[in-house]
Design an enzyme around this catalytic site. Structure first.
Site, PDB file in Angstrom:
ATOM      1  N   ASP A 120      -2.154   4.833  -3.751  1.00 62.77           N
ATOM      2  CA  ASP A 120      -1.652   6.164  -3.407  1.00 62.77           C
ATOM      3  C   ASP A 120      -1.657   7.135  -4.585  1.00 62.77           C
ATOM      4  O   ASP A 120      -0.942   8.132  -4.579  1.00 62.77           O
ATOM      5  CB  ASP A 120      -0.241   6.064  -2.823  1.00 62.77           C
ATOM      6  CG  ASP A 120       0.783   5.591  -3.846  1.00 62.77           C
ATOM      7  OD1 ASP A 120       0.386   4.932  -4.825  1.00 62.77           O
ATOM      8  OD2 ASP A 120       1.984   5.874  -3.662  1.00 62.77           O
ATOM      9  N   GLU A 121      -2.471   6.862  -5.591  1.00 59.45           N
ATOM     10  CA  GLU A 121      -2.554   7.740  -6.756  1.00 59.45           C
ATOM     11  C   GLU A 121      -4.008   7.916  -7.180  1.00 59.45           C
ATOM     12  O   GLU A 121      -4.811   6.986  -7.072  1.00 59.45           O
ATOM     13  CB  GLU A 121      -1.782   7.161  -7.938  1.00 59.45           C
ATOM     14  CG  GLU A 121      -0.286   7.043  -7.737  1.00 59.45           C
ATOM     15  CD  GLU A 121       0.373   6.389  -8.931  1.00 59.45           C
ATOM     16  OE1 GLU A 121       1.110   7.082  -9.659  1.00 59.45           O
ATOM     17  OE2 GLU A 121       0.149   5.184  -9.143  1.00 59.45           O
TER      18      GLU A 121
END
Length: 252
Positions: free
Chosen positions: A95-96
């Site tokens: 998620d980054e």
């Protein structure tokens, strides 16, 4: 992304939106992987035993992690960033991501406008909350991204990065773990400003080229560039926390 796993579950289950939610390692999992911001308000944290979390928040909702579901949303996120903003993207985790906007920065009047454009695109296309940090290097940008969660936008101009980071604890920077933190503290390096007063030669001697990079990270000048094409992983790991009561080979 903000509380990614929990946010995905609340997106797919509208009845639990805004409620305290903990994602655990399976239906009978005893360890919290992540939690919603409503749960965090009660003191629930990642890595906390579920039993402890329920003492803090008796009405805590538990849901098992669903890796394949999160992977689907992760792919949608990375595709959106790649197609909408820049192909120079380094996927850092599920998620980054780091985006090198050098080639397309001229499309936006200011860094803050760019940050809002990224955040709003993710929110509109995926209906998930995210925070954006912008700076002149990867480490400072990542630190900026977590400064105002959830849904925050933080811009740290390169010319003031060293001053902004000076009072920040070195452990707050990505890539500086407990071992390095303990070593730096022996020489008074408790925050980024004090680390800068330690001779870079000392860190280079102890940690090699990584020591020099960490010294530069504390000044907001991380030399590591965005790597859009990473080498295939050389190793893979998987771990699992066993449910309570599993204390013998027979129970395994």
């Amino acid at each position: 992304m903000n509380a990614f796993f929990a946010s995905v579950e609340q997106l797919l289950h509208p009845d639990i939106r805004g409620k305290p939610l903990a994602i655990t390692n399976g239906h009978h999992g005893s360890c919290i992987i992540t939690s919603s911001y409503a749960a965090r308000a009660y003191g629930v944290k990642t890595g906390m035993p579920l039993s402890h979390a329920r003492l803090l928040c008796p009405h805590l909702i538990q849901m098992p992690a669903r890796g394949s579901v999160y992977e689907t949303y992760s792919k949608q996120l990375m595709r959106l960033l790649h197609d909408r903003f820049t192909p120079d993207i380094e996927v850092f985790s599920v998620d980054e991501a780091f985006l090198d906007m050098s080639r397309v920065y001229h499309r936006y009047r200011t860094p803050r406008i760019l940050a809002h454009a990224i955040r709003d695109a993710v929110c509109q296309q995926l209906s998930l909350p995210c925070s954006v940090g912008i700076s002149g290097d990867k480490t400072t940008a990542k630190y900026a991204a977590k400064c105002h969660k959830p849904m925050g936008v933080t811009v740290i101009e390169p010319m003031v990065a060293e001053r902004i980071l000076a009072p920040v604890a070195v452990s707050e920077l990505c890539g500086i773990g407990p071992r390095t933190t303990r070593y730096l503290s022996q020489f008074g390096g408790v925050n980024c400003g004090s680390v800068r007063r330690i001779p870079v030669s000392m860190l280079r001697k102890k940690f090699g080229i990584k020591g020099q990079r960490r010294w530069l990270m504390c000044a907001g000048r991380d030399p590591d560039c965005v790597r859009a094409y990473l080498k295939p992983a050389q190793t893979m790991g998987h771990s699992k926390i066993l449910p309570p009561g599993v204390n013998s080979a027979a129970r395994l």
